[in-house]
Design an enzyme around this catalytic site. Structure first.
Site, PDB file in Angstrom:
ATOM      1  N   LYS A  14       3.456   4.222   4.407  1.00 23.05           N
ATOM      2  CA  LYS A  14       3.772   5.609   4.725  1.00 23.05           C
ATOM      3  C   LYS A  14       2.601   6.439   4.225  1.00 23.05           C
ATOM      4  O   LYS A  14       2.416   6.660   3.041  1.00 23.05           O
ATOM      5  CB  LYS A  14       5.067   6.081   4.051  1.00 23.05           C
ATOM      6  CG  LYS A  14       5.602   7.319   4.743  1.00 23.05           C
ATOM      7  CD  LYS A  14       6.060   8.455   3.860  1.00 23.05           C
ATOM      8  CE  LYS A  14       5.187   9.204   2.975  1.00 23.05           C
ATOM      9  NZ  LYS A  14       4.295  10.204   3.596  1.00 23.05           N
ATOM     10  N   GLU A  25       0.842   4.975  -9.397  1.00 22.71           N
ATOM     11  CA  GLU A  25      -0.435   5.618  -9.734  1.00 22.71           C
ATOM     12  C   GLU A  25      -0.173   7.112  -9.644  1.00 22.71           C
ATOM     13  O   GLU A  25      -0.104   7.667  -8.545  1.00 22.71           O
ATOM     14  CB  GLU A  25      -1.525   5.200  -8.740  1.00 22.71           C
ATOM     15  CG  GLU A  25      -1.872   3.716  -8.777  1.00 22.71           C
ATOM     16  CD  GLU A  25      -2.709   3.321  -9.991  1.00 22.71           C
ATOM     17  OE1 GLU A  25      -3.241   4.222 -10.675  1.00 22.71           O
ATOM     18  OE2 GLU A  25      -2.820   2.113 -10.249  1.00 22.71           O
ATOM     19  N   CYS A  61      -6.955  12.776  -9.099  1.00 27.75           N
ATOM     20  CA  CYS A  61      -6.130  12.510 -10.287  1.00 27.75           C
ATOM     21  C   CYS A  61      -7.023  12.322 -11.494  1.00 27.75           C
ATOM     22  O   CYS A  61      -6.603  12.523 -12.628  1.00 27.75           O
ATOM     23  CB  CYS A  61      -5.296  11.257 -10.050  1.00 27.75           C
ATOM     24  SG  CYS A  61      -6.280   9.837  -9.564  1.00 27.75           S
ATOM     25  N   GLU A  64      -1.711  19.828 -13.884  1.00 27.44           N
ATOM     26  CA  GLU A  64      -2.855  19.417 -13.061  1.00 27.44           C
ATOM     27  C   GLU A  64      -3.347  20.617 -12.267  1.00 27.44           C
ATOM     28  O   GLU A  64      -2.557  21.240 -11.534  1.00 27.44           O
ATOM     29  CB  GLU A  64      -2.393  18.363 -12.044  1.00 27.44           C
ATOM     30  CG  GLU A  64      -2.579  16.945 -12.493  1.00 27.44           C
ATOM     31  CD  GLU A  64      -2.342  15.964 -11.345  1.00 27.44           C
ATOM     32  OE1 GLU A  64      -1.275  16.002 -10.724  1.00 27.44           O
ATOM     33  OE2 GLU A  64      -3.243  15.149 -11.092  1.00 27.44           O
TER      34      GLU A  64
END
Ligand SMILES: NC(=O)c1ccc[n+]([C@@H]2O[C@H](COP(=O)([O-])OP(=O)(O)OC[C@H]3O[C@@H](n4cnc5c(N)ncnc54)[C@H](O)[C@@H]3O)[C@@H](O)[C@H]2O)c1
Ligand SMILES: O=CCCC(=O)O
Length: 499
Positions: A192, A268, A302, A399
């Protein structure tokens, strides 16, 4: 294998490339429409224009994809490892030959400057080459039991059908980092892709078909309804593994769903990387590292440095040199030759970046550079440096995912470590120092899965990528990467000398 020259980007080339991208779902080796007949639009974040409409998978399509993966599993697992490796090696050659197409497609759908997209093609393709070599090394062992009375045979087997969910920020590399080890291990898959950047995965899946991947091994279901389409798969007992790359928030929810069938998982997730500059660091090298760690992918990584933790004695000079370099970074559509910083992925992301910057400024930080969205079309944000950011400010705990560098100072090594570890994330840290003992100490004291020592980018297909704490579970790439797709089986054998 030939590497293509760099052709000019023209409107015709863009149109031709987009026309070559399959727009259907890939199920059991065939491209087909969604059962509902629905499609969704993929936009260029630099212009807001629709690039392509592609099939929008729903739960029925998800089920068909898993049917295909489950049906292909047994025969795929029997394909000799060398053959699986050769498919990956052919795919590596083909992606490398079509590097310019993949790079342009990523720039169009994700926004990153073309030079960076080329870098991602090299990085993403490398997972294909690395795992083509690893496919033949899934070794087990044979040993004599300690009491000598039996034999222990340990083998590695493919875990079985996997659901792979990828994010939008590295459209090729995040897919190859999962697909390549799964192919090498002998697993079948349902991919996906991210709804904001599905086109690269579509093109890559076509390459895998051309490279000889049998029908049903890789099924691709782009969708605008991720939860509704993949939720039933996670609860289906035929699925044996979920490998997810994305935010910690979504990862946490998927882990909860995966617990029902005690599914094998790799996660992750997000990061909040500290970038430590000690008083003895080579400041020019630190600035070069900072530019890479912050501006790679417009800060939408990330691994992006999220907190610059700088010794108070060098913080002023570091900020000045960093700002001088940042100032040279031109924001423009990634296809423009002068582009060094492309647009952010969408309006929501840009608003979030600006909200964090505004909050930091309201809390007493100073904008050394930038601090605002760029006027005009596209979701551009000015490269920004903030100094004097106070501990506890939101921008240090969330973040940023944009080209914004907050600087906070420290006065002792212990304080630097405390600040760096003061986060629920633990993906990567960067340390700049000339003192090798200090570098080693940081490796021991910092709670992260990865550390860049005097280096601002350390991603490498040959290295185990992954985090600790709420940055995730498992490792991708390196010797460890294939293990995520294998399980260990032990066979106990009776004493061969017993009568
Ligand atoms: N650790 C890593 O290797 C790594 C790499 C890249 C990105 N990331 C992280 O990813 C995030 C950015 O990516 P994003 O915005 O695409 O993340 P996201 O979590 O919003 O989405 C990731 C993927 O999950 C899908 N998704 C969302 N909700 C879902 C649900 N309920 N069920 C199933 N799938 C669902 C999305 O469609 C997308 O494909 C950042 O937090 C970044 O740090 C981590
Ligand atoms: O966004 C995170 C992935 C970045 C990388 O693999 O270097």
């Amino acid at each position: 294998m030939t590497v293509t020259a760099q052709p000019a980007v023209t409107a015709e080339r863009e149109t031709r490339l987009l026309a070559s991208v399959p727009t259907g779902l890939l199920i059991n080796g065939e491209w087909r429409d969604a059962a509902s007949g629905k499609t969704f639009d993929v936009e260029d974040p630099a212009t807001g224009k629709v690039l392509l409409s592609i099939a929008d998978a729903g739960p029925e399509d998800g089920a068909a994809a898993l049917d295909a993966a489950a049906a292909a599993q047994e025969s795929w697992a029997k394909v000799p490892p060398r053959e699986r490796g050769e498919i990956l090696r052919r795919a590596f050659d083909m992606v490398t030959e079509r590097a310019e197409d993949f790079a342009l497609l990523m720039t169009l759908e994700m926004g990153k400057p073309l030079a960076e997209a080329r870098g991602e093609v090299t990085y993403g393709a490398e997972f294909l080459r690395w795992f083509s070599e690893e496919a033949v090394r899934a070794f087990g062992r044979y040993s004599v039991s300690p009491d000598g009375k039996s034999r222990l045979l340990v083998t590695k087997k493919p875990v079985g059908p996997c659901l792979l969910i990828t994010p939008w920020n590295f459209p090729l590399a995040m897919a190859t980092r999962k697909i390549a080890p799964a192919v090498a291990a002998g697993c079948t898959m349902v991919l996906k892709s991210a709804n904001l950047t599905p086109l690269t995965s579509q093109l890559f899946a076509a390459v895998m078909q051309e490279a000889g991947l049998p029908a049903g091994v890789l099924n691709v279901i782009p969708t605008s309804t991720a939860g509704a389409t993949t939720g039933p798969l996670i609860k289906d007992s035929r699925l044996r593994k979920l490998s997810f790359t994305g935010s910690t928030e979504v990862g946490r929810r998927l882990l909860a769903d995966a617990s029902e069938n005690v599914l094998r998982t790799s996660m992750e997730l997000g990061g909040n990387a500290p970038f430590l500059v000690f008083e003895d660091a080579d400041l020019d090298a630190a600035v070069t590292g900072a530019m890479a760690a912050k501006l790679r992918n417009m800060g939408e990584a990330c691994t992006a440095a999220n907190r610059f933790i700088v010794h108070e004695s060098v913080a002023g000079e570091f900020a000045e040199k960093f700002a001088a370099k940042m100032k040279e970074m031109t924001t423009a559509r990634g296809t423009e030759p002068e582009s060094k910083v492309g647009p952010l992925i969408d309006g929501k992301s840009r608003d979030k970046v600006h909200e964090l910057v505004s909050d930091a400024l309201a809390s007493g930080a100073k904008a050394v550079l930038g601090g605002a969205p760029v006027e005009g079309p596209g979701y551009f944000y000015q490269p920004t440096i903030l100094s004097g950011v106070a501990e506890g400010t939101r921008i240090l705990s969330e973040e940023i995912f944009g080209p914004v560098a907050p600087i906070i100072t420290f006065s002792s090594e212990d304080e630097a470590v405390r600040l760096a570890n003061n986060t629920e994330y633990g993906l990567v840290a960067y340390v700049f120092t000339k003192d090798i003992n200090r570098g080693i100490r940081m490796g021991e004291k910092l709670e992260t899965g990865m550390l860049g020592l005097n280096a601002g980018v350390i991603s490498n297909a040959a290295a185990p990528f992954g985090g600790v704490k709420q940055s995730g579970l498992g490792r991708e790439g390196g010797l460890e990467g294939i293990e995520e797709y294998l399980y260990t089986q032990y066979i106990g054998i009776a004493d061969p000398y017993a009568s």
